[in-house]
Write a protein that holds these residues in place. Structure first.
Motif, PDB file in Angstrom:
ATOM      1  N   PRO A   9      35.640  40.745  36.448  1.00 57.03           N
ATOM      2  CA  PRO A   9      34.485  39.866  36.687  1.00 57.03           C
ATOM      3  C   PRO A   9      34.598  38.969  37.917  1.00 57.03           C
ATOM      4  O   PRO A   9      33.574  38.513  38.444  1.00 57.03           O
ATOM      5  CB  PRO A   9      34.391  39.038  35.403  1.00 57.03           C
ATOM      6  N   THR A  10      35.810  38.724  38.402  1.00 55.33           N
ATOM      7  CA  THR A  10      35.958  37.854  39.580  1.00 55.33           C
ATOM      8  C   THR A  10      36.183  38.637  40.871  1.00 55.33           C
ATOM      9  O   THR A  10      36.370  38.032  41.935  1.00 55.33           O
ATOM     10  CB  THR A  10      37.129  36.872  39.394  1.00 55.33           C
ATOM     11  N   TYR A  11      36.147  39.961  40.805  1.00 58.34           N
ATOM     12  CA  TYR A  11      36.513  40.776  41.974  1.00 58.34           C
ATOM     13  C   TYR A  11      35.620  40.498  43.185  1.00 58.34           C
ATOM     14  O   TYR A  11      36.118  40.257  44.294  1.00 58.34           O
ATOM     15  CB  TYR A  11      36.463  42.257  41.601  1.00 58.34           C
ATOM     16  N   SER A  12      34.324  40.542  43.022  1.00 57.37           N
ATOM     17  CA  SER A  12      33.402  40.363  44.153  1.00 57.37           C
ATOM     18  C   SER A  12      33.577  39.001  44.808  1.00 57.37           C
ATOM     19  O   SER A  12      33.607  38.881  46.038  1.00 57.37           O
ATOM     20  CB  SER A  12      31.952  40.549  43.705  1.00 57.37           C
ATOM     21  N   ALA A  13      33.692  37.974  43.988  1.00 58.23           N
ATOM     22  CA  ALA A  13      33.877  36.628  44.532  1.00 58.23           C
ATOM     23  C   ALA A  13      35.207  36.519  45.272  1.00 58.23           C
ATOM     24  O   ALA A  13      35.294  35.889  46.339  1.00 58.23           O
ATOM     25  CB  ALA A  13      33.810  35.591  43.413  1.00 58.23           C
ATOM     26  N   ALA A  14      36.243  37.146  44.721  1.00 58.08           N
ATOM     27  CA  ALA A  14      37.558  37.111  45.363  1.00 58.08           C
ATOM     28  C   ALA A  14      37.538  37.825  46.714  1.00 58.08           C
ATOM     29  O   ALA A  14      38.117  37.349  47.698  1.00 58.08           O
ATOM     30  CB  ALA A  14      38.600  37.748  44.447  1.00 58.08           C
ATOM     31  N   LYS A  15      36.846  38.959  46.788  1.00 60.21           N
ATOM     32  CA  LYS A  15      36.739  39.701  48.049  1.00 60.21           C
ATOM     33  C   LYS A  15      35.974  38.906  49.094  1.00 60.21           C
ATOM     34  O   LYS A  15      36.155  39.110  50.302  1.00 60.21           O
ATOM     35  CB  LYS A  15      36.035  41.038  47.820  1.00 60.21           C
ATOM     36  N   SER A  16      35.123  38.000  48.648  1.00 56.30           N
ATOM     37  CA  SER A  16      34.300  37.212  49.564  1.00 56.30           C
ATOM     38  C   SER A  16      34.936  35.872  49.941  1.00 56.30           C
ATOM     39  O   SER A  16      34.323  35.078  50.644  1.00 56.30           O
ATOM     40  CB  SER A  16      32.923  36.961  48.939  1.00 56.30           C
ATOM     41  N   GLY A  17      36.149  35.613  49.425  1.00 56.46           N
ATOM     42  CA  GLY A  17      36.862  34.423  49.867  1.00 56.46           C
ATOM     43  C   GLY A  17      37.101  33.347  48.831  1.00 56.46           C
ATOM     44  O   GLY A  17      37.644  32.289  49.160  1.00 56.46           O
ATOM     45  N   PHE A  71      42.838  34.203  42.346  1.00 60.56           N
ATOM     46  CA  PHE A  71      43.966  33.842  41.486  1.00 60.56           C
ATOM     47  C   PHE A  71      43.769  34.414  40.079  1.00 60.56           C
ATOM     48  O   PHE A  71      44.708  34.970  39.484  1.00 60.56           O
ATOM     49  CB  PHE A  71      44.099  32.321  41.428  1.00 60.56           C
ATOM     50  N   ALA A  72      42.555  34.307  39.546  1.00 62.51           N
ATOM     51  CA  ALA A  72      42.272  34.836  38.205  1.00 62.51           C
ATOM     52  C   ALA A  72      42.437  36.353  38.174  1.00 62.51           C
ATOM     53  O   ALA A  72      43.002  36.911  37.221  1.00 62.51           O
ATOM     54  CB  ALA A  72      40.854  34.452  37.790  1.00 62.51           C
ATOM     55  N   LEU A  73      41.964  37.016  39.198  1.00 70.79           N
ATOM     56  CA  LEU A  73      42.106  38.479  39.276  1.00 70.79           C
ATOM     57  C   LEU A  73      43.566  38.886  39.303  1.00 70.79           C
ATOM     58  O   LEU A  73      43.988  39.799  38.576  1.00 70.79           O
ATOM     59  CB  LEU A  73      41.386  38.982  40.528  1.00 70.79           C
ATOM     60  N   VAL A  74      44.346  38.218  40.141  1.00 74.70           N
ATOM     61  CA  VAL A  74      45.769  38.549  40.257  1.00 74.70           C
ATOM     62  C   VAL A  74      46.489  38.315  38.935  1.00 74.70           C
ATOM     63  O   VAL A  74      47.306  39.149  38.498  1.00 74.70           O
ATOM     64  CB  VAL A  74      46.414  37.730  41.393  1.00 74.70           C
ATOM     65  N   GLN A  75      46.207  37.211  38.278  1.00 79.88           N
ATOM     66  CA  GLN A  75      46.865  36.908  37.012  1.00 79.88           C
ATOM     67  C   GLN A  75      46.605  37.992  35.967  1.00 79.88           C
ATOM     68  O   GLN A  75      47.473  38.308  35.143  1.00 79.88           O
ATOM     69  CB  GLN A  75      46.386  35.548  36.482  1.00 79.88           C
ATOM     70  N   ASP A  76      45.414  38.574  36.008  1.00 80.55           N
ATOM     71  CA  ASP A  76      45.041  39.570  34.995  1.00 80.55           C
ATOM     72  C   ASP A  76      45.513  40.983  35.332  1.00 80.55           C
ATOM     73  O   ASP A  76      45.501  41.852  34.448  1.00 80.55           O
ATOM     74  CB  ASP A  76      43.516  39.593  34.817  1.00 80.55           C
ATOM     75  N   THR A  77      45.890  41.243  36.575  1.00 78.06           N
ATOM     76  CA  THR A  77      46.195  42.628  36.971  1.00 78.06           C
ATOM     77  C   THR A  77      47.604  42.837  37.523  1.00 78.06           C
ATOM     78  O   THR A  77      48.034  43.984  37.679  1.00 78.06           O
ATOM     79  CB  THR A  77      45.175  43.125  38.020  1.00 78.06           C
ATOM     80  N   ILE A  78      48.330  41.774  37.810  1.00 75.25           N
ATOM     81  CA  ILE A  78      49.695  41.943  38.294  1.00 75.25           C
ATOM     82  C   ILE A  78      50.548  42.573  37.199  1.00 75.25           C
ATOM     83  O   ILE A  78      50.355  42.311  36.008  1.00 75.25           O
ATOM     84  CB  ILE A  78      50.273  40.586  38.758  1.00 75.25           C
ATOM     85  N   SER A  79      51.462  43.436  37.580  1.00 72.12           N
ATOM     86  CA  SER A  79      52.247  44.215  36.615  1.00 72.12           C
ATOM     87  C   SER A  79      53.700  43.758  36.591  1.00 72.12           C
ATOM     88  O   SER A  79      54.355  43.684  37.638  1.00 72.12           O
ATOM     89  CB  SER A  79      52.184  45.704  36.987  1.00 72.12           C
TER      90      SER A  79
END
Length: 234
Positions: free
Chosen positions: A27-35, A41-49
């Protein structure tokens, strides 16, 4: 100004963290790509392995390294994901990060076809610590050209790139070093004259292509098609 590349020298495969859909449908991908840094940070926290972080720890061993992220200009702003990803990796691995190396042109690779990625090469500038070991960090790997060019910039300035990691991408794209068989197929199909043309245009021979780039070119029917498609995408 042309992109810089260096020899692969058995460069290790890029370490992937998550499935592509898990990242791009977040859900935060588009906003993250736009700066948006908080969205990134939320995207990374949910997808880092944790497994991928462990592989990075093994790759680093007892070295002190610098994690350097690709600051890419997107249509709607500067992609915030790579820097957030590098910061989190730095925290978990207890290693330093560097945000002074930046991409200086807009390539619009998101959603682009293979010829667009080849025609519009990412260019980098910034301060490189001579003699330091670097790991490249990005959010996505397509053909791998951006990582190849960042590696070339750093190594031509005196640094050493020991590996790379991305949040997501296809597993076959993670293999950056082209195989001898892939290079032979490419050269047999399109000939030495085309490799000389490529060297003049892009500043490097086929040996500095990524595996995915070499495969893409080898699957194109002829040299004229390649030249025409590159010209269209420039």
């Amino acid at each position: 100004m042309i992109a810089q590349r260096t020899a692969w020298n058995n460069f290790p495969d890029v370490i992937l963290h998550a499935e592509e859909l898990a990242v791009k449908k977040h859900p935060t991908y588009s906003a993250a790509k736009s700066g948006d840094a908080d969205a990134a940070f939320a995207l990374v926290q949910d997808t880092i392995s944790t497994d991928a972080v462990s592989k990075l720890r093994d790759l680093i061993a007892d070295r002190k390294i610098i994690l350097v992220s690709a600051h890419a200009f997107e249509r709607d702003g500067v992609n915030a994901i790579p820097e957030a990803f590098a910061d989190e990796l730095g925290r978990q691995l207890e290693q330093s990060t560097d945000d002074s190396i930046v991409q200086v042109n807009v390539v619009a690779h998101t959603g682009a076809n293979g010829f667009a990625r080849l025609a519009r090469q990412a260019l980098f500038d910034g301060v490189v610590v001579a003699g330091a070991d670097y790991i490249l960090v990005d959010d996505f790997i397509g053909q791998g050209g951006t990582l190849a060019n960042m590696k070339g910039f750093i190594e031509n300035a005196g640094g050493k790139v020991i590996g790379a990691t991305v949040l997501t991408g296809k597993p076959y794209s993670a293999i950056l070093t082209p195989s001898a068989e892939q290079l032979t197929e490419l050269r047999d199909k399109h000939g030495k004259e085309f490799e000389h043309w490529w060297q003049d245009k892009f500043g490097h021979s086929f040996d500095c292509l990524t595996q995915s780039e070499a495969r893409y070119l080898a699957r194109t029917e002829n040299v004229d098609t390649i030249r025409n498609r590159l010209a269209t995408e420039e």
